[in-house]
Design an enzyme around this catalytic site. Structure first.
Site, PDB file in Angstrom:
ATOM      1  N   LYS A   1     101.008  60.514  67.836  1.00  0.00           N
ATOM      2  CA  LYS A   1     101.813  60.278  69.034  1.00  0.00           C
ATOM      3  C   LYS A   1     103.247  59.949  68.627  1.00  0.00           C
ATOM      4  CE  LYS A   1     101.216  56.406  71.448  1.00  0.00           C
ATOM      5  NZ  LYS A   1     100.493  55.534  72.392  1.00  0.00           N
TER       6      LYS A   1
ATOM      7  N   ASP B   1      92.877  49.264  61.786  1.00  0.00           N
ATOM      8  CA  ASP B   1      93.870  48.584  62.620  1.00  0.00           C
ATOM      9  C   ASP B   1      94.151  47.206  62.053  1.00  0.00           C
ATOM     10  OD1 ASP B   1      95.410  47.447  64.889  1.00  0.00           O
ATOM     11  OD2 ASP B   1      94.691  49.229  65.929  1.00  0.00           O
TER      12      ASP B   1
ATOM     13  N   ASP C   1      97.541  57.075  67.024  1.00  0.00           N
ATOM     14  CA  ASP C   1      97.998  56.811  68.388  1.00  0.00           C
ATOM     15  C   ASP C   1      98.819  55.522  68.404  1.00  0.00           C
ATOM     16  OD1 ASP C   1      98.140  57.515  71.102  1.00  0.00           O
ATOM     17  OD2 ASP C   1      96.509  56.159  71.637  1.00  0.00           O
TER      18      ASP C   1
END
Length: 213
Positions: free
Chosen positions: A161, A80, A121
Site C-alpha cells: 500500500k 507486526d 498494508d
C-alpha cells in the site's frame, strides 16, 4: 469542520460501510481483507503451498484472507510490532522487522524455505498533515521494498500500500526495475477519498536480469 463533527461523520460512514458489515458477518478482522481479495482475484498471484509474509499484519485481515484463499496449504507468517490475537493457521512474529534479532527469528521460522509473496498494508499513524504523513509513508514503503529485495524469491511477488503523492511515482519506477510486471490497483473497498493505492510487483527479476534492465 470541527474535530467532533469529523469524527461523527467517520463513525457514521464506518458503520454503514458494506465492507465493514461484510467483515463482521464473515468474521474478518478488518475490511482491508476485501481489498486484498479483489487484487488476488484480478491478478492471480496466489497459489497453493506458497510461503507468504504479511508485514504490519495486525489486526490480521490480510493474513486471514490469504489463509482463506490457500486453504490448509502453504504458510502465512504475520509480522507486526504490536501484539496480534492468534489466528488459526497463521504464524505470528511480534517485533520490528528492521531489528536484526527479529529477522534472525524469522529465518529460524522459515527453515530455509523461499518466500513467494511479501505483503505490506503498513501505514503510519496519520496526523492529517500531508507534508508529515507522506514522508513517513514513503519511509515505511522503502523499508518494505528492502525487505522484499532480500526475502522474495526470483519470480515471486510483492504487494504494498502507498499513499499517492510525493515520492510515489519514483517508488513505482524503482519497482519496475525489480519486477517483470508492476500494476497499480485501487480496490472497490478502498474509500474513494483515500489517497491509498496498492502497487503489485509480480515476477521478481534475478540479479542478472536487474543488471540488464
Amino acid at each position: 469542520m470541527s474535530h467532533s463533527k469529523s469524527s461523527q461523520r467517520w463513525l457514521k460512514e464506518h458503520f454503514s460501510d458494506p465492507f465493514v458489515k461484510k467483515a463482521q458477518a464473515e468474521g474478518m478482522r478488518s475490511r482491508a481483507a476485501y481489498k486484498l481479495e479483489e487484487i488476488l482475484k484480478r491478478d492471480r498471484i496466489l497459489r497453493p503451498n506458497m510461503v507468504v509474509i504479511d508485514l504490519g499484519a495486525a489486526p490480521g485481515g490480510w493474513s486471514q484472507q490469504i489463509r482463506k484463499q490457500m486453504g490448509d496449504s502453504g504458510r502465512v507468517i504475520a509480522l507486526d510490532i504490536v501484539k496480534m490475537a492468534p489466528l488459526v493457521g497463521i504464524e505470528f512474529l511480534q517485533g520490528d522487522f528492521r531489528d536484526k534479532a527479529v529477522l534472525s527469528q524469522l529465518e529460524i521460522m522459515l527453515k530455509g524455505q523461499p518466500v513467494d509473496l511479501v505483503l505490506s498494508d503498513m501505514a503510519p499513524n496519520k496526523s492529517g498533515i500531508d507534508v508529515m504523513d507522506q514522508p513517513r509513508m514513503m519511509y515505511l514503503a522503502e523499508l518494505a521494498m528492502d525487505f522484499a529485495d532480500i526475502h522474495v524469491k526470483p519470480g515471486g511477488s510483492f504487494l504494498i500500500k502507498l499513499f499517492h503523492g510525493v515520492g510515489s511515482d519514483g517508488y513505482i519506477r524503482q519497482l519496475r526495475h525489480r519486477y517483470k510486471k508492476v500494476a497499480i490497483r485501487k480496490p472497490l473497498a478502498s474509500r474513494k477519498r483515500s489517497p491509498e493505492v496498492y502497487i503489485l510487483g509480480d515476477g521478481k527479476l534475478t540479479q542478472n536480469e536487474v543488471s540488464c534492465s
